[in-house]
Motif scaffolding. Structure first.
Motif, PDB file in Angstrom:
ATOM      1  N   PRO A 278       0.986  -1.197  -0.110  1.00  0.00           N
ATOM      2  CA  PRO A 278      -0.077   0.047   0.207  1.00  0.00           C
ATOM      3  C   PRO A 278       0.783   1.180  -0.076  1.00  0.00           C
ATOM      4  CG  PRO A 278      -0.882  -1.561   1.531  1.00  0.00           C
ATOM      5  CD  PRO A 278       0.303  -2.075   0.938  1.00  0.00           C
ATOM      6  N   VAL A 305      -4.857   9.841   1.727  1.00  0.00           N
ATOM      7  CA  VAL A 305      -5.191   8.848   1.019  1.00  0.00           C
ATOM      8  C   VAL A 305      -4.352   7.580   0.876  1.00  0.00           C
ATOM      9  CG1 VAL A 305      -6.193   8.114  -1.343  1.00  0.00           C
ATOM     10  CG2 VAL A 305      -6.413  10.515  -0.604  1.00  0.00           C
ATOM     11  N   SER A 307      -3.731   3.824  -0.548  1.00  0.00           N
ATOM     12  CA  SER A 307      -4.098   3.077  -1.817  1.00  0.00           C
ATOM     13  C   SER A 307      -3.491   1.794  -1.637  1.00  0.00           C
ATOM     14  CB  SER A 307      -3.790   3.654  -3.094  1.00  0.00           C
ATOM     15  OG  SER A 307      -4.556   4.963  -3.043  1.00  0.00           O
ATOM     16  N   ARG A 308      -4.246   0.777  -2.484  1.00  0.00           N
ATOM     17  CA  ARG A 308      -3.417  -0.463  -2.647  1.00  0.00           C
ATOM     18  C   ARG A 308      -3.094  -0.527  -4.212  1.00  0.00           C
ATOM     19  NH1 ARG A 308      -7.899  -4.994  -1.090  1.00  0.00           N
ATOM     20  NH2 ARG A 308      -9.931  -3.971  -1.994  1.00  0.00           N
ATOM     21  N   ILE A 341      -9.595  -0.285   3.573  1.00  0.00           N
ATOM     22  CA  ILE A 341      -9.807  -0.332   2.076  1.00  0.00           C
ATOM     23  C   ILE A 341     -11.081  -1.077   1.946  1.00  0.00           C
ATOM     24  CG2 ILE A 341      -9.188  -0.373  -0.153  1.00  0.00           C
ATOM     25  CD1 ILE A 341      -6.239   0.470   0.773  1.00  0.00           C
ATOM     26  N   SER A 347      -8.811   2.568  -2.585  1.00  0.00           N
ATOM     27  CA  SER A 347      -8.111   3.553  -1.788  1.00  0.00           C
ATOM     28  C   SER A 347      -9.356   3.775  -0.701  1.00  0.00           C
ATOM     29  CB  SER A 347      -7.675   4.591  -2.286  1.00  0.00           C
ATOM     30  OG  SER A 347      -8.687   5.415  -3.071  1.00  0.00           O
ATOM     31  N   GLN A 349      -9.661   7.138   2.482  1.00  0.00           N
ATOM     32  CA  GLN A 349      -9.231   8.579   2.933  1.00  0.00           C
ATOM     33  C   GLN A 349      -9.243   8.462   4.429  1.00  0.00           C
ATOM     34  OE1 GLN A 349     -11.693  11.874   2.083  1.00  0.00           O
ATOM     35  NE2 GLN A 349      -9.931  12.912   0.849  1.00  0.00           N
TER      36      GLN A 349
END
Length: 729
Positions: A278, A305, A307-308, A341, A347, A349
């Motif tokens: 991530p 943020v 994210s993967r 997630i 993603s 937040q």
């Protein structure tokens, strides 16, 4: 005789994607002969634990490189070759393309590479190691290069390299060095210029698979100054899925096929072997210094943020550590230590809500995300991001309402809570209307207003004002330099605008002079009185005195003028000649007169006669003694000249000629007559010959004609006359 082609395979665990575009200039440095540990660790990046490295490679065939500028596309990393890594005398991978990369290391080949090549291999260079990924895929960047390019393109022997990967959920060993979006391996025949070499056939390139050859991934290095090989690929990215926290094996191998000539190499970017873990970015309302996103208390929120790499059908929990100078739960609303997630999302937040606090300057919030796959490694941080939090916006003019005197300046001082932009009004009396702390120079009482705004912060404009009261002070003028005559009185004078009877004055000057009135007089001046006189005008409002100065020059009276014993003027031209004796003279009608003129006080209507005057010299206001001077006014010759305005040359004996009547004291020295088009129809010099109205003996037309004449008087002057005449028959 056709030679055998070298075949180089490098088979990785990675599916490739790539990008390119680079400059050819500057230098590539290569340090040869490194250990397996050095090479493997230089390649390794985040999310990957490398173990058990081994190296089977001639010492001169491997190296660590760095780039100051090149068209290679990679700035540093490791290089494995089938020949020499660091160039010596132009032989190696770094140097001018005109050099030759062809070295026989007399090293053994590799059985796996020989099987792939379909031929015996030599000069193998093999780097192997185990690794444990902490993500669900790994990737690294590389460039394949070869001296076989151009001349052997589309030849019968296909140079290729290979990365071999093996481990859980991988069947056998797989070659993942593929042309992007295909199952075609990266080789000389699959990526090239599309132009076959002298011994090549385009069919060999087409046979690699649909779309081959892929010219968009090829760099023709002709004329290159940093890489010796004739050509190379753009930067390619190899990617492969793995199972987190399991052990995999990676074998990177390259060798010559057929013979040991014409080498190839693979450049691998330092730190690019990474697990896809991530990632995190900070988001604010704008970007501050050093590209750090920020937000402002009371105006907006900030966020992170997380994210993967790609969405999956399962949710993913990502834990993180909270750091920075801001305190979680005190400076901003408390946030948890993890985020989820959602399934099928890429993603999530984390929003930062600032809390009201005592202003204490900008603070930072940093989140350090940990790998969801700890792999028995506690708190393994795989990425981080920082957000800058500013105090609530405010501005305040620190300068209080202030009273100054006219012509004084005032530094305005403004306190703010952020990197604002400023607009002061009115700005006509400021040195910079957009500065935080401008210098004000008002001439009248002025209220200054400032608007401060923070672009991109989401905050409204802020305003404040300050009143600058201006006390009046006069503009004073002591006048121009004064010229005085020894023994005379000199008047000093200062004009004051605006005038106020409450002003007080102080004069100081040479010879211990002082006075406290506005316009003092210097009596009976002498040479010690010459010099600079300074006056100070004081106002009653406490403002500084205004000063000015004037220079007084003192001179001795000039001597009496030296004039001719006899001076006369023609009666008709008195106005033209009454300054003939000099404009520095003063003329008086009586010795006791005080109001002289700088010209003889006569005019053109003065009757004939002799007139008596008294004359002195006036030099810069200093007048000398008077002397008596007689001036004679005479009737001159021009009074006796008659020029007719018409004549009738018709032969009747009456008025047939144009003739000038004159006295005995003068003569016509030049007479010219012109028709209306400017043509001379009559000319006479030094005679009194009349004009009979003809041109070359032929009568001219009736009408108006123009004359010009010069008349010389016996007394030595010349008269010039012009006019018109009418010719009538």
């Amino acid at each position: 005789m056709m030679r055998r082609r070298n075949i180089h395979f490098l088979l990785p665990i990675l599916v490739l994607s790539f990008c390119t575009s680079y400059r050819v200039d500057a230098q590539v440095s290569v340090s040869p002969d490194h250990s397996a540990q050095d090479l493997a660790q230089r390649l390794g990046g985040s999310g990957v634990t490398i173990m058990n490295p081994s190296l089977n490679c001639p010492a001169i065939a491997n190296g660590i490189f760095s780039v100051s500028a090149s068209n290679l596309g990679i700035d540093s990393g490791i290089v494995l070759t089938s020949g020499r890594a660091a160039s010596i005398n132009g032989v190696g991978v770094n140097g001018y393309e005109t050099g030759l990369a062809s070295t026989n290391n007399h090293a053994a080949g590799d059985a796996q590479l020989s099987t792939l090549a379909g031929d015996n291999t030599q000069d193998a260079c093999i780097l192997e190691f185990d690794f444990i990924p902490s993500g669900d895929s790994i990737k690294f960047n590389y460039v394949f290069s070869s001296e076989e390019y151009v001349n052997s393109t589309c030849g019968p022997y296909n140079d290729v390299f290979a990365f071999f990967i093996s481990g859980p959920n991988i069947t056998g060993q797989q070659n993942m060095a593929l042309v992007p979006g295909t199952t075609i391996p990266v080789t000389i025949n699959s990526i090239n210029s599309g132009v076959p070499g002298p011994n090549g056939d385009i069919a060999n390139c087409l046979a690699m698979g649909p779309g081959s050859p892929f010219t968009q991934y090829f760099v023709n290095n002709a004329g290159g100054t940093t890489i010796t090989h004739n050509g190379f690929t753009t930067v390619l990215k190899a990617v492969h899925e793995v199972t987190p926290c399991n052990t995999y094996h990676l074998k990177m191998a390259i060798a010559d096929a057929g013979n040991a000539l014409y080498d190839s190499g693979v450049f691998l970017e330092a730190g690019s072997l990474k697990a896809n873990t991530p990632s995190i970015i900070a988001q604010g309302t704008a970007t501050a210094v050093a590209d750090t996103p920020f937000f402002v208390k009371g105006c907006s929120t900030g966020s992170f943020v997380i994210s993967r790499p790609q969405a999956t059908a399962n949710p993913l929990t990502v834990k993180y550590l909270v750091g920075g100078t801001a305190i979680n739960g005190t400076d901003y609303a408390a946030i948890a230590d993890s985020v989820v997630i959602p399934a099928n999302a890429i993603s999530q937040q984390v929003v930062i809500h600032a809390l009201p606090t005592v202003p204490s300057g900008a603070k930072t919030i940093t989140l350090y995300i940990k790998s969801p796959y700890a792999c028995n490694v506690n708190n393994q941080v795989v990425d981080s991001a920082t957000l800058l939090m500013y105090d609530s916006v405010y501005i305040r003019i620190l300068t209080p309402d202030t009273t100054i005197c006219r012509f004084e300046n005032l530094q305005l001082s403004l306190a703010t809570g952020g990197p604002y932009q400023y607009a002061w009004t009115p700005d006509s009396s400021l040195d910079n209307g957009n500065a935080q702390n401008p210098v004000a120079s008002p001439r009248v009482t002025t209220r200054y207003a400032v608007a401060a705004f923070w672009p991109g912060s989401g905050c409204p404009e802020m305003y404040d004002t300050v009143l600058v009261t201006v006390l009046p002070v006069p503009v004073i003028d002591a006048g121009s330099d004064i010229h005085g005559c020894i023994g005379s009185d000199v008047q000093l004078n200062v004009t004051v605008d605006p005038y106020d009877p409450g002003y007080s004055y102080s004069w100081n000057g040479p010879d211990s002079f002082s006075a406290t009135i506005q316009d003092p007089v210097l009596h009976n001046v002498s040479e010690p009185n010459a010099g600079t006189y300074t006056v100070a005008v004081y106002v009653s409002n406490g403002c500084p005195a205004q000063t000015d100065s004037v220079r007084v020059q003192v001179a001795a009276p000039p001597p009496a003028p030296q004039l001719p014993a006899y001076f006369w003027m023609c009666r008709a031209t008195v106005l033209d000649h009454r300054n003939d004796l000099g404009s520095e003279l003063l003329w008086y009608s009586d010795a006791a007169d005080t109001g002289g003129t700088h010209y003889i006080p006569l005019d053109d209507n003065t009757p004939d006669g002799v007139y008596t005057f008294y004359v002195s010299q006036d030099v810069e206001g200093c007048e000398g003694p008077k002397v008596k001077q007689n001036v004679s006014v005479r009737k001159c010759c021009e009074d006796n000249i008659f020029v007719p305005d018409a004549f009738t040359p018709n032969g009747d004996g009456k008025n047939d000629l144009f003739r000038i009547s004159k006295g005995d004291d003068h003569m016509v020295t030049e007479l010219r007559i012109y028709d209306r088009w400017g043509k001379a129809v009559f000319e006479s010099y030094n005679t009194n010959a009349p004009w009979d109205g003809t041109y070359h003996g032929v009568p001219v037309e009736l009408g108006t004609y123009y004359y010009y004449m010069v008349i010389h008087c016996r007394i030595g002057t010349d008269l010039y006359k012009k006019g018109t005449i009418e010719l009538i028959r």
